[in-house]
Design an enzyme around this catalytic site. Structure first.
Site, PDB file in Angstrom:
ATOM      1  N   TRP A  35       0.857  -1.191   0.000  1.00 33.82           N
ATOM      2  CA  TRP A  35       0.000   0.000   0.000  1.00 33.82           C
ATOM      3  C   TRP A  35       0.889   1.235   0.000  1.00 33.82           C
ATOM      4  CZ3 TRP A  35      -2.727  -4.275   0.907  1.00 33.82           C
ATOM      5  CH2 TRP A  35      -4.104  -4.250   0.700  1.00 33.82           C
ATOM      6  N   TRP A  37       0.845   4.702   0.895  1.00 31.90           N
ATOM      7  CA  TRP A  37       1.296   5.575   2.003  1.00 31.90           C
ATOM      8  C   TRP A  37       1.818   4.770   3.181  1.00 31.90           C
ATOM      9  CZ3 TRP A  37      -2.255   9.208   5.330  1.00 31.90           C
ATOM     10  CH2 TRP A  37      -3.393   8.550   5.778  1.00 31.90           C
ATOM     11  N   ASP A  38       1.306   3.539   3.337  1.00 26.74           N
ATOM     12  CA  ASP A  38       1.893   2.649   4.354  1.00 26.74           C
ATOM     13  C   ASP A  38       3.370   2.434   4.072  1.00 26.74           C
ATOM     14  OD1 ASP A  38      -1.085   1.695   4.053  1.00 26.74           O
ATOM     15  OD2 ASP A  38      -0.408   0.876   5.978  1.00 26.74           O
ATOM     16  N   TYR A  83      -7.492 -11.090  -0.517  1.00 28.21           N
ATOM     17  CA  TYR A  83      -7.899  -9.685  -0.383  1.00 28.21           C
ATOM     18  C   TYR A  83      -8.992  -9.353  -1.392  1.00 28.21           C
ATOM     19  CZ  TYR A  83      -7.810  -4.618  -0.393  1.00 28.21           C
ATOM     20  OH  TYR A  83      -8.182  -3.304  -0.311  1.00 28.21           O
ATOM     21  N   GLY A 163      -7.110   7.613   2.057  1.00 36.37           N
ATOM     22  CA  GLY A 163      -6.514   6.761   3.082  1.00 36.37           C
ATOM     23  C   GLY A 163      -7.345   6.758   4.354  1.00 36.37           C
ATOM     24  N   ASP A 165     -10.665   6.047   4.772  1.00 38.73           N
ATOM     25  CA  ASP A 165     -11.794   5.513   4.016  1.00 38.73           C
ATOM     26  C   ASP A 165     -13.180   5.938   4.501  1.00 38.73           C
ATOM     27  OD1 ASP A 165      -9.465   4.177   3.338  1.00 38.73           O
ATOM     28  OD2 ASP A 165     -10.327   2.183   3.421  1.00 38.73           O
ATOM     29  N   TYR A 350     -12.425   2.503  12.793  1.00 34.87           N
ATOM     30  CA  TYR A 350     -11.527   2.879  11.695  1.00 34.87           C
ATOM     31  C   TYR A 350     -11.285   4.389  11.678  1.00 34.87           C
ATOM     32  CZ  TYR A 350      -9.447   1.197   7.245  1.00 34.87           C
ATOM     33  OH  TYR A 350      -8.607   0.845   6.223  1.00 34.87           O
ATOM     34  N   TRP A 351     -11.781   5.149  10.709  1.00 30.36           N
ATOM     35  CA  TRP A 351     -11.464   6.582  10.657  1.00 30.36           C
ATOM     36  C   TRP A 351     -12.544   7.450  11.280  1.00 30.36           C
ATOM     37  CZ3 TRP A 351      -6.759   8.482   9.627  1.00 30.36           C
ATOM     38  CH2 TRP A 351      -5.841   7.597   9.055  1.00 30.36           C
ATOM     39  N   GLU A 394      -2.838  -1.323  14.208  1.00 27.97           N
ATOM     40  CA  GLU A 394      -3.129  -0.422  13.082  1.00 27.97           C
ATOM     41  C   GLU A 394      -3.618   0.940  13.583  1.00 27.97           C
ATOM     42  OE1 GLU A 394      -6.121  -2.017  10.479  1.00 27.97           O
ATOM     43  OE2 GLU A 394      -5.832  -0.461   8.958  1.00 27.97           O
TER      44      GLU A 394
HETATM   45  C1  DGY Z   1      -8.889  -1.391   2.644  1.00 33.08           C
HETATM   46  O1  DGY Z   1      -8.803  -2.402   1.955  1.00 33.08           O
HETATM   47  O2  DGY Z   1      -9.560  -1.319   3.675  1.00 33.08           O
HETATM   48  C2  DGY Z   1      -8.103  -0.233   2.266  1.00 33.08           C
HETATM   49  O3  DGY Z   1      -8.215   0.810   3.158  1.00 33.08           O
HETATM   50  C3  DGY Z   1      -8.423   0.196   0.878  1.00 33.08           C
HETATM   51  O4  DGY Z   1      -7.234   0.600   0.384  1.00 33.08           O
END
Ligand code: DGY
Length: 427
Positions: A35, A37-38, A83, A163, A165, A350-351, A394
């Protein structure tokens, strides 16, 4: 006296275990590829352990750069069964299978840190010379394709590109994106509790956008005119601006890059335009929905990132400082990714509330640059408490600091090595 907040060896082992040979996965299972920015943040961790390996992270990412300059947010280097959505859904047909969107462009900032903190000058000179043309191409892609009318503010076509999401900032523009009409199986929920991840409704709309990109064959002009989601993301705008400043500084130390006055003029345009995103009632900047022509009224961690880009004037710096002082005190652990007074705040999802340490690092860098050292120290302290109590997750529950999402996470370990550990000499 130096204090030990965590065992460096534990952080180092995480990077080594997540090393897939040339690129580092964010974590096993949940995110099994590279990924963007990771990977850039992770390179800062590698710098502390193995400089050549740090440069390799950069080089591997740029092997997947598109011919138009775009650096995809995911490079699918290997078997993709675990994935979703994989390359078949994205349909990009690139040499290295990839997604069709980018991610906050922190690469030039990371490369500048690698270059300036090197212990192997010959290696750094050689690697910089090879990556600089690609970085320039990448930044020019952002300004050309995402701001074709030269407004000074690049736009974004997908919440995944931010990023961040499922940030509540995207709720309103995403609600105008249709739901897809096909069924699919989410793999992320095999790895992480559903109350820590985006909801199905959001995924249906994320996937609609992926289909939309594929159907228009990734045509930039068409997307600019027709994409059903088009926002000004203050996080992307700030990170791009900061990275362009870093890129120009890198160009100044190289003799072979050619003309860069276009980038200087992009910086000037953004500096002029940014005040249109100032939100005086809250004392921070805001995201903006270009299609609805409305400000997106959510205070999120992205809305103070202009500090990191030196984009705020003195009055705005003071206002953001005041906002941050009270915001930090409102949750057990800081900085919550959404302000806790928002109706959309959720401490674990998450965000929508959790604490993310790479964002803390960026905000703290911006605070230090703007002489707000004491707030930066508070963020650093809170970040240290997260990893000290829970380990390298994370993200972290903003009320009690419990680890959330994926465990043994690369960027959190990297931020630990680069920024949180007193014994390093670059942070
Ligand atoms: C995910 O798969 O959750 C990512 O944030 C998408 O890039």
């Amino acid at each position: 006296m130096k204090r030990k907040y965590f065992d460096r060896q534990v952080a180092a082992d995480i990077l080594r275990r997540n090393d897939f040979g040339g690129y580092t996965v964010p974590t096993h299972g949940l995110y099994p590829f590279q990924w963007s920015w990771d990977s850039a943040i992770t390179a800062l961790g590698w710098l502390q352990l193995d400089e050549a390996r740090a440069w390799q992270e950069v080089e591997t990412m740029f092997t997947g750069q598109w011919s138009n300059g775009m650096v995809p947010h995911i490079l699918f280097h290997g078997d993709t069964e675990s994935y979703f959505p994989g390359p078949d859904v994205w349909g990009t047909r690139q040499k290295i299978p990839s997604s069709a969107i980018s991610q906050p462009p922190i690469w030039a900032t990371a490369v500048r840190l690698l270059f300036e903190n090197t212990k192997d000058r010959a290696l750094a000179n050689e690697k910089l010379a090879s990556v600089l043309p690609n970085l320039l191409k990448y930044h020019r892609w952002w300004y050309r394709e995402r701001d074709p009318k030269n407004t000074g503010l690049v736009c974004s076509y997908h919440p995944w590109e931010s990023g961040m999401d499922n940030s509540p900032a995207w709720d309103a523009p995403l609600a105008n994106v249709p739901l897809i009409d096909w069924s699919y199986e989410r793999r992320d929920l095999n790895e992480v509790e559903s109350d820590q991840r985006p909801k199905k409704d959001e995924y249906d709309r994320y996937l609609y956008l992926v289909d939309f990109f594929k159907e228009c064959e990734f045509d930039s002009d068409y997307l600019y005119e027709n994409c059903p989601y088009k926002v000004l993301d203050i996080g992307i705008i700030s990170i791009l601006h900061r990275a362009s400043i870093d890129l120009l500084s890198l160009c100044a130390s190289s003799s072979s890059v050619g003309e860069t006055s276009d980038l200087e003029s992009n910086l000037n345009e953004t500096e002029k335009a940014i005040s249109s995103l100032w939100w005086p009632e809250k004392g921070c900047f805001a995201n903006y929905d270009l299609l609805a022509d409305t400000r997106l009224d959510e205070v999120t961690s992205a809305t103070v990132l202009p500090l990191f880009a030196n984009l705020a004037n003195a009055e705005q710096v003071t206002a953001m400082g005041d906002l941050l002082r009270t915001w930090i005190d409102k949750t057990g652990f800081a900085l919550s990714s959404t302000h806790p007074e928002s109706e959309s705040y959720e401490r674990k999802r998450y965000w929508r509330g959790p604490v993310w340490l790479h964002i803390n690092w960026m905000i703290a860098e911006g605070l230090v640059a703007n002489n707000l050292q004491e707030i930066a120290e508070n963020l650093k302290d809170s970040s240290r408490r997260c990893v000290q109590d829970a380990g390298f997750w994370e993200y972290f529950d903003s009320e009690n600091g419990t680890g959330c999402g994926g465990k043994n996470f690369s960027w959190t370990a990297a931020v630990g090595l680069h920024w949180l550990d007193d014994s390093n000499d670059t942070g």
